[in-house]
Design an enzyme around this catalytic site. Structure first.
Site, PDB file in Angstrom:
ATOM      1  CB  THR A  37      -1.835   5.918   4.416  1.00 13.05           C
ATOM      2  OG1 THR A  37      -2.844   5.979   3.434  1.00 13.05           O
ATOM      3  CG2 THR A  37      -0.885   7.087   4.283  1.00 13.05           C
ATOM      4  CB  THR A  87      -0.561   6.272   0.581  1.00 17.86           C
ATOM      5  OG1 THR A  87      -1.444   5.194   0.271  1.00 17.86           O
ATOM      6  CG2 THR A  87      -1.089   7.552  -0.055  1.00 17.86           C
ATOM      7  CB  THR A  92      -4.151   5.095   8.135  1.00 18.17           C
ATOM      8  OG1 THR A  92      -4.070   4.107   7.094  1.00 18.17           O
ATOM      9  CG2 THR A  92      -4.580   4.423   9.420  1.00 18.17           C
ATOM     10  N   GLY A  93      -6.822   5.193   6.311  1.00 22.24           N
ATOM     11  CA  GLY A  93      -8.144   4.609   6.077  1.00 22.24           C
ATOM     12  C   GLY A  93      -8.769   5.121   4.804  1.00 22.24           C
ATOM     13  N   GLY A 115      -6.306  11.094  -2.344  1.00 21.26           N
ATOM     14  CA  GLY A 115      -6.932  10.868  -1.056  1.00 21.26           C
ATOM     15  C   GLY A 115      -6.477  11.855  -0.010  1.00 21.26           C
ATOM     16  CG  ASP A 116      -6.513  10.562   4.119  1.00 21.84           C
ATOM     17  OD1 ASP A 116      -6.129   9.710   3.298  1.00 21.84           O
ATOM     18  OD2 ASP A 116      -6.559  10.336   5.344  1.00 21.84           O
ATOM     19  NE  ARG A 163      -8.785   8.180  -3.496  1.00 20.15           N
ATOM     20  CZ  ARG A 163      -8.119   7.739  -2.432  1.00 20.15           C
ATOM     21  NH1 ARG A 163      -6.826   7.468  -2.532  1.00 20.15           N
ATOM     22  NH2 ARG A 163      -8.727   7.569  -1.278  1.00 20.15           N
ATOM     23  CB  SER A 174      -0.920   0.014   1.220  1.00 19.12           C
ATOM     24  OG  SER A 174      -0.146   0.047   2.410  1.00 19.12           O
TER      25      SER A 174
END
Length: 337
Positions: free
Chosen positions: A199, A217, A250-251, A229-230, A227, A67
């Site tokens: 992450t 990540t 993370t998530g 992410g955070d 895309r 990941s």
């Protein structure tokens, strides 16, 4: 004497369970080698920025859990792209990259953004060109493993994917997709789970309480190309302020970034909350709107106390993270709620 002993005993009982001494390294997931790499930097007299960079870079090299780093989480076109961020809690400087192509050392590029530009976030092909100009080697991020993941996904009619309100039906077919005329929006179940991305988020504090945070990540497996992410978003994937503490999340980044959980946790610690409570409140804020989301957060304040929290979801009842206050990193866990 008795009163003094009783007072000390009472205070010890009231202190959070995650009590340690400085310096401190804490990171998401059981990525022990990353923890050890960061700790060794601090022990050698390196800065907290050096520590989180080296720790996250170790995960990029080792492809932690598939990941982080190259060769994992191919998008809908089969390409692996990387996101990373680094934040200096002393100066509040941030460097981050998103949708980075061809460059394996994403956290290193993020630090270059911070140190060699007045900008905060670079994305896509332009971020890759910047990295090459800064001397980072251009390499193929695709591996046999990532191509196999992509091939199996295509054979399975592109399931799961992250499309909605399009045709052909994304729950049964691959694209290309077009917008679907509709009277009301349909809601598809969230697919982000513990196997889709993990992450690394890392917090480092030196003996003086200086704080830095880093994240890295390769994002969400089968994501829509482009895309983000955070992880590279300041306040979402991570946040650091040497006057309060640091946090890293993370998530399911698409959900979590809407709530800036890392920023919230640090501000709660600034207001006096212990790290465990701050983490739990940040998760609760998201849970109020997305009760089944997959996510966790780690927190540490400037005195060396730390904590973590996670949302209980299908297949995810306990969150594991690493802590180092010595040459031997320790695996910790917290029950989700």
């Amino acid at each position: 004497m008795f009163v003094s002993s009783l007072l000390i005993s009472s205070l010890s009982f009231l202190l959070p369970l995650g009590q340690t001494s400085l310096p401190l390294v804490i990171n998401t997931w059981p990525f022990k080698n990353a923890t050890a790499a960061a700790w060794s930097v601090l022990q050698a007299g390196g800065s907290v920025l050096d520590a989180v960079e080296k720790g996250c870079a170790r995960c990029e090299t080792e492809q932690c859990d598939g990941s982080v780093g190259y060769g994992g989480s191919p998008d809908e076109s089969g390409e692996t792209t990387l996101d990373a961020m680094i934040m200096n809690g002393d100066t509040m400087e941030v460097g981050s990259v998103a949708d980075l192509r061809r460059i394996k050392n994403a956290i290193g590029v993020a630090r270059a953004v911070m140190e060699y530009t007045e900008n905060t976030l670079l994305v896509g092909e332009s971020a890759s060109v910047f990295a090459e100009n800064m001397g980072f080697a251009a390499e193929d991020l695709t591996t046999n493993k990532s191509m196999n993941i992509f091939s199996q996904w295509l054979k399975g009619n592109c399931q799961p994917n992250y499309r909605k309100n399009v045709f052909p039906d994304p729950s049964t077919s691959c694209g290309p997709y077009k917008p679907r005329a509709m009277l009301h929006q349909s809601k598809r179940p969230l697919h982000a789970h513990t196997r889709s991305h993990d992450t690394i988020g890392m917090i480092a504090l030196d003996q003086h309480g200086h704080v830095a945070v880093g994240t890295s990540t390769n994002g969400l497996t089968h994501k829509v190309p482009g895309r983000v992410g955070d992880s590279p978003i300041v306040g979402a994937g991570g946040y650091a302020d040497s006057s309060a503490g640091g946090a890293a999340a993370t998530g399911d980044g698409d959900v979590m970034m809407r709530f800036l959980p890392s920023f919230l946790a640090v501000e709660l610690m600034r207001a006096g909350a212990d790290p465990s409570a701050a983490c739990k409140t940040a998760i609760s804020r998201i849970k109020r709107h997305y009760s089944e989301f997959f996510g966790a957060i780690i927190c540490a304040n400037t005195t060396g106390h730390y904590g973590a929290a996670c949302n209980k979801a299908a297949g995810f009842s306990q969150f594991h993270f690493m802590v180092s206050e010595s040459d031997t990193p320790l695996l910790k866990s917290v029950d989700c709620f």
